[in-house]
Motif scaffolding. Structure first.
Motif, PDB file in Angstrom:
ATOM      1  N   VAL A 143       0.852  -1.204   0.000  1.00  0.00           N
ATOM      2  CA  VAL A 143       0.000   0.000   0.000  1.00  0.00           C
ATOM      3  C   VAL A 143       0.882   1.247   0.000  1.00  0.00           C
ATOM      4  N   PHE A 144       1.891   1.274   0.892  1.00  0.00           N
ATOM      5  CA  PHE A 144       2.726   2.478   0.989  1.00  0.00           C
ATOM      6  C   PHE A 144       3.714   2.577  -0.172  1.00  0.00           C
ATOM      7  N   ASP A 145       4.109   1.457  -0.712  1.00  0.00           N
ATOM      8  CA  ASP A 145       4.990   1.507  -1.882  1.00  0.00           C
ATOM      9  C   ASP A 145       4.257   2.187  -3.041  1.00  0.00           C
ATOM     10  N   THR A 177       3.052   9.984  -4.441  1.00  0.00           N
ATOM     11  CA  THR A 177       2.181  11.133  -4.172  1.00  0.00           C
ATOM     12  C   THR A 177       2.036  11.443  -2.682  1.00  0.00           C
ATOM     13  N   TYR A 178       2.556  10.555  -1.827  1.00  0.00           N
ATOM     14  CA  TYR A 178       2.342  10.679  -0.383  1.00  0.00           C
ATOM     15  C   TYR A 178       2.816  12.042   0.130  1.00  0.00           C
ATOM     16  N   GLU A 179       1.886  12.820   0.728  1.00  0.00           N
ATOM     17  CA  GLU A 179       2.183  14.166   1.263  1.00  0.00           C
ATOM     18  C   GLU A 179       2.759  15.098   0.187  1.00  0.00           C
ATOM     19  N   LEU A 230      11.650   5.656  12.561  1.00  0.00           N
ATOM     20  CA  LEU A 230      11.090   4.377  12.101  1.00  0.00           C
ATOM     21  C   LEU A 230       9.830   4.615  11.273  1.00  0.00           C
ATOM     22  N   GLY A 231       9.710   3.936  10.140  1.00  0.00           N
ATOM     23  CA  GLY A 231       8.574   4.146   9.236  1.00  0.00           C
ATOM     24  C   GLY A 231       8.625   5.576   8.715  1.00  0.00           C
ATOM     25  N   CYS A 232       9.769   5.953   8.144  1.00  0.00           N
ATOM     26  CA  CYS A 232      10.030   7.376   7.853  1.00  0.00           C
ATOM     27  C   CYS A 232       9.170   7.920   6.719  1.00  0.00           C
ATOM     28  N   GLY A 239       9.302  11.489   4.990  1.00  0.00           N
ATOM     29  CA  GLY A 239      10.193  12.313   5.809  1.00  0.00           C
ATOM     30  C   GLY A 239       9.548  13.422   6.617  1.00  0.00           C
ATOM     31  N   SER A 240       8.254  13.286   6.953  1.00  0.00           N
ATOM     32  CA  SER A 240       7.596  14.337   7.756  1.00  0.00           C
ATOM     33  C   SER A 240       8.287  14.545   9.094  1.00  0.00           C
ATOM     34  N   VAL A 241       8.848  13.471   9.654  1.00  0.00           N
ATOM     35  CA  VAL A 241       9.593  13.572  10.911  1.00  0.00           C
ATOM     36  C   VAL A 241      11.083  13.680  10.609  1.00  0.00           C
ATOM     37  N   VAL A 267      14.191   4.516   8.514  1.00  0.00           N
ATOM     38  CA  VAL A 267      13.952   3.127   8.100  1.00  0.00           C
ATOM     39  C   VAL A 267      12.523   3.007   7.595  1.00  0.00           C
ATOM     40  N   ASP A 268      12.335   2.351   6.462  1.00  0.00           N
ATOM     41  CA  ASP A 268      10.980   2.080   5.964  1.00  0.00           C
ATOM     42  C   ASP A 268      11.032   0.773   5.173  1.00  0.00           C
ATOM     43  N   PHE A 269       9.881   0.058   5.148  1.00  0.00           N
ATOM     44  CA  PHE A 269       9.896  -1.202   4.390  1.00  0.00           C
ATOM     45  C   PHE A 269       9.263  -1.069   3.006  1.00  0.00           C
ATOM     46  N   ALA A 270       8.850   0.148   2.640  1.00  0.00           N
ATOM     47  CA  ALA A 270       8.311   0.344   1.292  1.00  0.00           C
ATOM     48  C   ALA A 270       9.445   0.886   0.411  1.00  0.00           C
ATOM     49  N   SER A 316      16.280   0.534   3.998  1.00  0.00           N
ATOM     50  CA  SER A 316      15.157  -0.396   3.925  1.00  0.00           C
ATOM     51  C   SER A 316      15.191  -1.351   5.094  1.00  0.00           C
ATOM     52  N   GLY A 317      14.043  -1.647   5.675  1.00  0.00           N
ATOM     53  CA  GLY A 317      14.047  -2.644   6.735  1.00  0.00           C
ATOM     54  C   GLY A 317      12.723  -2.679   7.467  1.00  0.00           C
ATOM     55  N   ASP A 318      12.555  -3.706   8.297  1.00  0.00           N
ATOM     56  CA  ASP A 318      11.352  -3.837   9.114  1.00  0.00           C
ATOM     57  C   ASP A 318      11.577  -3.089  10.420  1.00  0.00           C
ATOM     58  N   ALA A 319      10.847  -1.987  10.590  1.00  0.00           N
ATOM     59  CA  ALA A 319      11.027  -1.138  11.777  1.00  0.00           C
ATOM     60  C   ALA A 319      10.595  -1.835  13.060  1.00  0.00           C
ATOM     61  N   GLU A 320       9.881  -2.927  12.920  1.00  0.00           N
ATOM     62  CA  GLU A 320       9.464  -3.658  14.133  1.00  0.00           C
ATOM     63  C   GLU A 320      10.666  -4.349  14.777  1.00  0.00           C
ATOM     64  N   ALA A 374       8.750   7.578  15.745  1.00  0.00           N
ATOM     65  CA  ALA A 374       7.912   6.716  14.905  1.00  0.00           C
ATOM     66  C   ALA A 374       6.617   7.476  14.643  1.00  0.00           C
ATOM     67  N   GLY A 375       6.501   8.055  13.451  1.00  0.00           N
ATOM     68  CA  GLY A 375       5.334   8.875  13.112  1.00  0.00           C
ATOM     69  C   GLY A 375       4.259   8.048  12.441  1.00  0.00           C
ATOM     70  N   PHE A 376       3.105   7.923  13.072  1.00  0.00           N
ATOM     71  CA  PHE A 376       1.923   7.274  12.495  1.00  0.00           C
ATOM     72  C   PHE A 376       2.236   5.909  11.894  1.00  0.00           C
ATOM     73  N   MET A 377       2.945   5.086  12.642  1.00  0.00           N
ATOM     74  CA  MET A 377       3.242   3.756  12.114  1.00  0.00           C
ATOM     75  C   MET A 377       3.108   2.643  13.147  1.00  0.00           C
TER      76      MET A 377
END
Ligand SMILES: C[S@@+](CC[C@H](N)C(=O)[O-])C[C@H]1O[C@@H](n2cnc3c(N)ncnc32)[C@H](O)[C@@H]1O
Length: 275
Positions: free
Chosen positions: A13-15, A20-22, A51-53, A56-58, A75-78, A99-103, A117-120
């Motif tokens: 979904v995020f990929d 267009t995101y933001e 995490l889940g950048c 880049g809003s954060v 770090v983001d996985f998309a 790239s990576g799993d922020a979890e 970690a912004g909204f993730m």
């Protein structure tokens, strides 16, 4: 029905949303991004893990706050989020996007002053375990800062319920199962219960967004990862679904002078690793 790994689904979904995101001319995640960095008290020279950048809003406010003597790792996985944000950060040598799993971030214990970690956090399979793991990446006295949505007002709840109901009439069923609402203060507080963190503070803020046309609202809504909602509407039903959704928008957000105004409650939570 085929089982789809929830993480692969979210990353997809995020990929797809990344280009267009933001980026549609409407600021939605940027104000809480700046506010989160301010609430976390990010200072010159600090090392920040975001995490889940996303786009880049954060990450960018953090990069400005630490300056060239600091370091920021996003770090983001998309993959498309990573590529776009790395490109945007190419003139900031103290910023790295990976790239990576922020979890399950793979960094040495105690290697950051601040983890954001912004909204993730609500996308993770075990958010409380992740928060405990992230706490271990902080040096003593370091801060963890999360943003989440907050409880909607009665009017906001009515809009979201009507929007979901309008769309549900046209959609194929969603294989995802709904959990408890991550917009509640209790849900966020519980994330910190077993982590080695102290001084948990929550701040609520609202973001007001204005759309001069319905078209602009839909462009924005689709840009933030909602295309998966429309993807579940069969092609021949999309014009009718879109008309139903526009009616909901008119009923809830239309302003007397024209355009649409949306107010979104958000929550910033900051905690500290004991000294
Ligand atoms: C709603 S966006 C927020 C982006 C950004 N932090 C902001 O505030 O604008 C969520 C982001 O988290 C990423 N994400 C979600 N779960 C993740 C995970 N387990 N590992 C890495 N990235 C993840 C998504 O790919 C997406 O870019």
């Amino acid at each position: 029905m085929t089982d789809v790994d929830p993480k692969a689904r979210i990353a997809g979904v995020f990929d797809r949303a990344a280009p267009t995101y933001e980026q549609t001319g409407v600021e939605f995640f940027a104000p809480p991004g700046r506010a989160l960095v301010a609430r976390a008290g990010v200072r010159t020279g600090e090392r920040v893990l975001d995490l889940g950048c996303g786009r880049g809003s954060v990450l960018f406010p953090a990069a400005r706050a630490v300056g060239p003597t600091g370091a920021v790792v996003g770090v983001d996985f998309a993959p498309a989020m990573v590529a776009a944000t790395a490109e945007a950060a190419k003139d900031l040598p103290w910023v790295r996007v990976t790239s990576g799993d922020a979890e399950f971030p793979e960094f040495p214990p105690g290697s950051f002053d601040v983890v954001t970690a912004g909204f993730m956090v609500f996308f993770l399979s075990d958010p409380a375990a992740a928060v405990a793991r992230w706490a271990g990446l902080l040096r003593p006295g370091g801060r963890l800062a999360l943003s989440t949505f907050a409880e909607a007002t009665a009017a906001g709840q009515a809009f979201l319920a009507d929007r979901a109901a309008a769309l549900a009439r046209f959609q194929t069923p969603d294989p995802a199962t709904a959990g408890p609402s991550s917009a509640s203060r209790e849900w966020v507080a519980a994330l910190f219960a077993d982590a080695d963190l102290t001084d948990v503070t929550m701040t609520e803020m609202t973001v007001e967004t204005f759309f001069d046309t319905g078209e602009r609202y839909w462009t924005w809504w689709l840009s933030i990862g909602s295309p998966h909602q429309l993807a579940r509407v069969p092609a021949e039903r999309r014009p009718a679904a879109r008309a139903a959704l526009t009616a909901v928008l008119d009923a809830h957000l239309r302003q007397p002078g024209g355009g649409y105004r949306m107010v979104t409650p958000m929550r910033l939570t900051v905690a500290r690793r004991p000294d």
